[in-house]
Write a protein that holds these residues in place. Sequence first.
Motif, PDB file in Angstrom:
ATOM      1  N   SER A  94      11.849   2.414  17.912  1.00  0.00           N
ATOM      2  CA  SER A  94      11.322   2.163  16.401  1.00  0.00           C
ATOM      3  C   SER A  94      11.535   4.234  16.310  1.00  0.00           C
ATOM      4  O   SER A  94      11.339   5.495  16.675  1.00  0.00           O
ATOM      5  CB  SER A  94       9.815   2.609  17.294  1.00  0.00           C
ATOM      6  OG  SER A  94      10.091   1.507  17.836  1.00  0.00           O
ATOM      7  N   ARG A  95      10.823   4.496  14.924  1.00  0.00           N
ATOM      8  CA  ARG A  95      10.904   5.557  14.040  1.00  0.00           C
ATOM      9  C   ARG A  95       9.376   5.568  12.851  1.00  0.00           C
ATOM     10  O   ARG A  95       8.901   4.471  12.230  1.00  0.00           O
ATOM     11  CB  ARG A  95      12.527   5.799  13.710  1.00  0.00           C
ATOM     12  CG  ARG A  95      12.445   5.745  12.028  1.00  0.00           C
ATOM     13  CD  ARG A  95      14.082   5.511  11.762  1.00  0.00           C
ATOM     14  NE  ARG A  95      14.333   4.677   9.977  1.00  0.00           N
ATOM     15  CZ  ARG A  95      14.030   5.433   8.848  1.00  0.00           C
ATOM     16  NH1 ARG A  95      12.951   6.658   8.471  1.00  0.00           N
ATOM     17  NH2 ARG A  95      14.759   3.910   7.873  1.00  0.00           N
ATOM     18  N   LEU A  96       8.978   6.676  12.638  1.00  0.00           N
ATOM     19  CA  LEU A  96       8.609   7.252  11.817  1.00  0.00           C
ATOM     20  C   LEU A  96       8.394   7.102  10.051  1.00  0.00           C
ATOM     21  O   LEU A  96       9.092   7.889   9.981  1.00  0.00           O
ATOM     22  CB  LEU A  96       7.086   8.590  11.712  1.00  0.00           C
ATOM     23  CG  LEU A  96       6.326   7.955  10.828  1.00  0.00           C
ATOM     24  CD1 LEU A  96       4.794   7.285  10.679  1.00  0.00           C
ATOM     25  CD2 LEU A  96       5.112   9.393  11.384  1.00  0.00           C
ATOM     26  N   LYS A  97       7.970   6.552   9.120  1.00  0.00           N
ATOM     27  CA  LYS A  97       8.650   6.136   7.925  1.00  0.00           C
ATOM     28  C   LYS A  97       7.398   6.383   7.267  1.00  0.00           C
ATOM     29  O   LYS A  97       6.705   6.420   7.181  1.00  0.00           O
ATOM     30  CB  LYS A  97       9.373   4.420   7.691  1.00  0.00           C
ATOM     31  CG  LYS A  97      10.073   4.414   6.354  1.00  0.00           C
ATOM     32  CD  LYS A  97      10.594   3.371   5.984  1.00  0.00           C
ATOM     33  CE  LYS A  97      11.204   3.277   4.203  1.00  0.00           C
ATOM     34  NZ  LYS A  97      12.206   1.605   4.406  1.00  0.00           N
ATOM     35  N   THR A  98       7.802   7.842   6.214  1.00  0.00           N
ATOM     36  CA  THR A  98       7.332   8.652   5.897  1.00  0.00           C
ATOM     37  C   THR A  98       7.477   8.218   3.798  1.00  0.00           C
ATOM     38  O   THR A  98       5.937   8.532   3.291  1.00  0.00           O
ATOM     39  CB  THR A  98       6.658   9.914   5.426  1.00  0.00           C
ATOM     40  OG1 THR A  98       8.074  10.283   5.575  1.00  0.00           O
ATOM     41  CG2 THR A  98       6.326   9.874   7.148  1.00  0.00           C
ATOM     42  N   GLU A  99       8.017   7.952   3.789  1.00  0.00           N
ATOM     43  CA  GLU A  99       8.641   7.641   2.110  1.00  0.00           C
ATOM     44  C   GLU A  99       8.965   6.247   1.624  1.00  0.00           C
ATOM     45  O   GLU A  99       9.705   5.675   2.667  1.00  0.00           O
ATOM     46  CB  GLU A  99       9.634   8.881   1.569  1.00  0.00           C
ATOM     47  CG  GLU A  99      10.150   8.395   0.123  1.00  0.00           C
ATOM     48  CD  GLU A  99      10.737   9.252   0.174  1.00  0.00           C
ATOM     49  OE1 GLU A  99      11.779   9.561  -0.932  1.00  0.00           O
ATOM     50  OE2 GLU A  99      10.633  10.339   0.322  1.00  0.00           O
ATOM     51  N   GLY A 100       8.625   5.627   0.634  1.00  0.00           N
ATOM     52  CA  GLY A 100       9.028   3.843   0.656  1.00  0.00           C
ATOM     53  C   GLY A 100       9.789   4.531  -0.270  1.00  0.00           C
ATOM     54  O   GLY A 100      10.512   4.971  -1.129  1.00  0.00           O
ATOM     55  N   TYR A 101      10.302   2.936  -1.104  1.00  0.00           N
ATOM     56  CA  TYR A 101      11.232   2.566  -2.210  1.00  0.00           C
ATOM     57  C   TYR A 101      10.785   2.946  -3.598  1.00  0.00           C
ATOM     58  O   TYR A 101       9.842   2.850  -3.221  1.00  0.00           O
ATOM     59  CB  TYR A 101      11.428   0.826  -1.904  1.00  0.00           C
ATOM     60  CG  TYR A 101      11.809   0.475  -1.184  1.00  0.00           C
ATOM     61  CD1 TYR A 101      13.336   0.714  -0.607  1.00  0.00           C
ATOM     62  CD2 TYR A 101      11.528  -0.656  -0.279  1.00  0.00           C
ATOM     63  CE1 TYR A 101      14.230   0.049   0.395  1.00  0.00           C
ATOM     64  CE2 TYR A 101      12.024  -1.047   1.194  1.00  0.00           C
ATOM     65  CZ  TYR A 101      13.353  -0.496   1.052  1.00  0.00           C
ATOM     66  OH  TYR A 101      14.359  -1.690   2.084  1.00  0.00           O
ATOM     67  N   GLY A 102      11.323   4.059  -3.762  1.00  0.00           N
ATOM     68  CA  GLY A 102      10.874   4.759  -5.277  1.00  0.00           C
ATOM     69  C   GLY A 102      10.314   5.585  -4.751  1.00  0.00           C
ATOM     70  O   GLY A 102       9.846   6.505  -5.716  1.00  0.00           O
ATOM     71  N   GLY A 103      10.689   6.720  -3.901  1.00  0.00           N
ATOM     72  CA  GLY A 103       9.658   7.598  -3.421  1.00  0.00           C
ATOM     73  C   GLY A 103       8.225   7.163  -3.423  1.00  0.00           C
ATOM     74  O   GLY A 103       7.914   8.672  -3.166  1.00  0.00           O
ATOM     75  N   HIS A 104       7.411   6.540  -2.478  1.00  0.00           N
ATOM     76  CA  HIS A 104       6.091   5.813  -2.591  1.00  0.00           C
ATOM     77  C   HIS A 104       6.308   6.298  -1.272  1.00  0.00           C
ATOM     78  O   HIS A 104       6.193   6.270  -0.172  1.00  0.00           O
ATOM     79  CB  HIS A 104       5.869   4.859  -2.957  1.00  0.00           C
ATOM     80  CG  HIS A 104       5.813   4.399  -4.017  1.00  0.00           C
ATOM     81  ND1 HIS A 104       5.147   4.632  -4.958  1.00  0.00           N
ATOM     82  CD2 HIS A 104       6.501   3.421  -4.874  1.00  0.00           C
ATOM     83  CE1 HIS A 104       5.293   4.191  -6.597  1.00  0.00           C
ATOM     84  NE2 HIS A 104       6.659   3.507  -5.606  1.00  0.00           N
ATOM     85  N   PRO A 105       3.918   7.493  -0.555  1.00  0.00           N
ATOM     86  CA  PRO A 105       4.056   8.183   0.138  1.00  0.00           C
ATOM     87  C   PRO A 105       3.730   6.379   0.842  1.00  0.00           C
ATOM     88  O   PRO A 105       2.958   5.346   0.347  1.00  0.00           O
ATOM     89  CB  PRO A 105       3.276   9.074  -0.034  1.00  0.00           C
ATOM     90  CG  PRO A 105       2.620   8.217  -2.026  1.00  0.00           C
ATOM     91  CD  PRO A 105       4.020   8.133  -1.547  1.00  0.00           C
ATOM     92  N   MET A 106       4.621   6.702   2.528  1.00  0.00           N
ATOM     93  CA  MET A 106       3.285   5.392   2.991  1.00  0.00           C
ATOM     94  C   MET A 106       3.476   6.083   4.933  1.00  0.00           C
ATOM     95  O   MET A 106       4.595   7.555   4.992  1.00  0.00           O
ATOM     96  CB  MET A 106       4.767   4.362   3.385  1.00  0.00           C
ATOM     97  CG  MET A 106       5.602   4.116   3.561  1.00  0.00           C
ATOM     98  SD  MET A 106       7.155   3.097   3.075  1.00  0.00           S
ATOM     99  CE  MET A 106       6.341   1.890   4.755  1.00  0.00           C
ATOM    100  N   ASN A 107       2.954   5.432   5.790  1.00  0.00           N
ATOM    101  CA  ASN A 107       3.242   6.291   7.396  1.00  0.00           C
ATOM    102  C   ASN A 107       3.513   5.355   8.119  1.00  0.00           C
ATOM    103  O   ASN A 107       2.230   4.276   8.581  1.00  0.00           O
ATOM    104  CB  ASN A 107       1.896   6.805   6.833  1.00  0.00           C
ATOM    105  CG  ASN A 107       1.832   7.974   8.417  1.00  0.00           C
ATOM    106  OD1 ASN A 107       2.726   8.129   9.290  1.00  0.00           O
ATOM    107  ND2 ASN A 107       0.566   8.124   9.591  1.00  0.00           N
TER     108      ASN A 107
END
Length: 74
Positions: free
Chosen positions: A18-31
Amino acid sequence: MLRPGGTILLGFHAGQGSRLKTEGYGGHPMNVYVHRRSPERIAAWLLAAGFTVEAEMVHHPAPNVEGGFVFAHR
């Protein structure tokens, strides 16, 4: 929801860990944690839930990227 006799096609991130994703498609922030699983493991879960697994596959949509598919019916 799946009707009796219905089919299911699952698509998912394949691999291990598993890994933490902090940036979505288009550079949108996510956690969000992205959990990678093998098609064999997903197929085993479906079998345990009463599905009949017809096919499982790993594909490589981009370099160093694995995707998985499992096709099953109930």
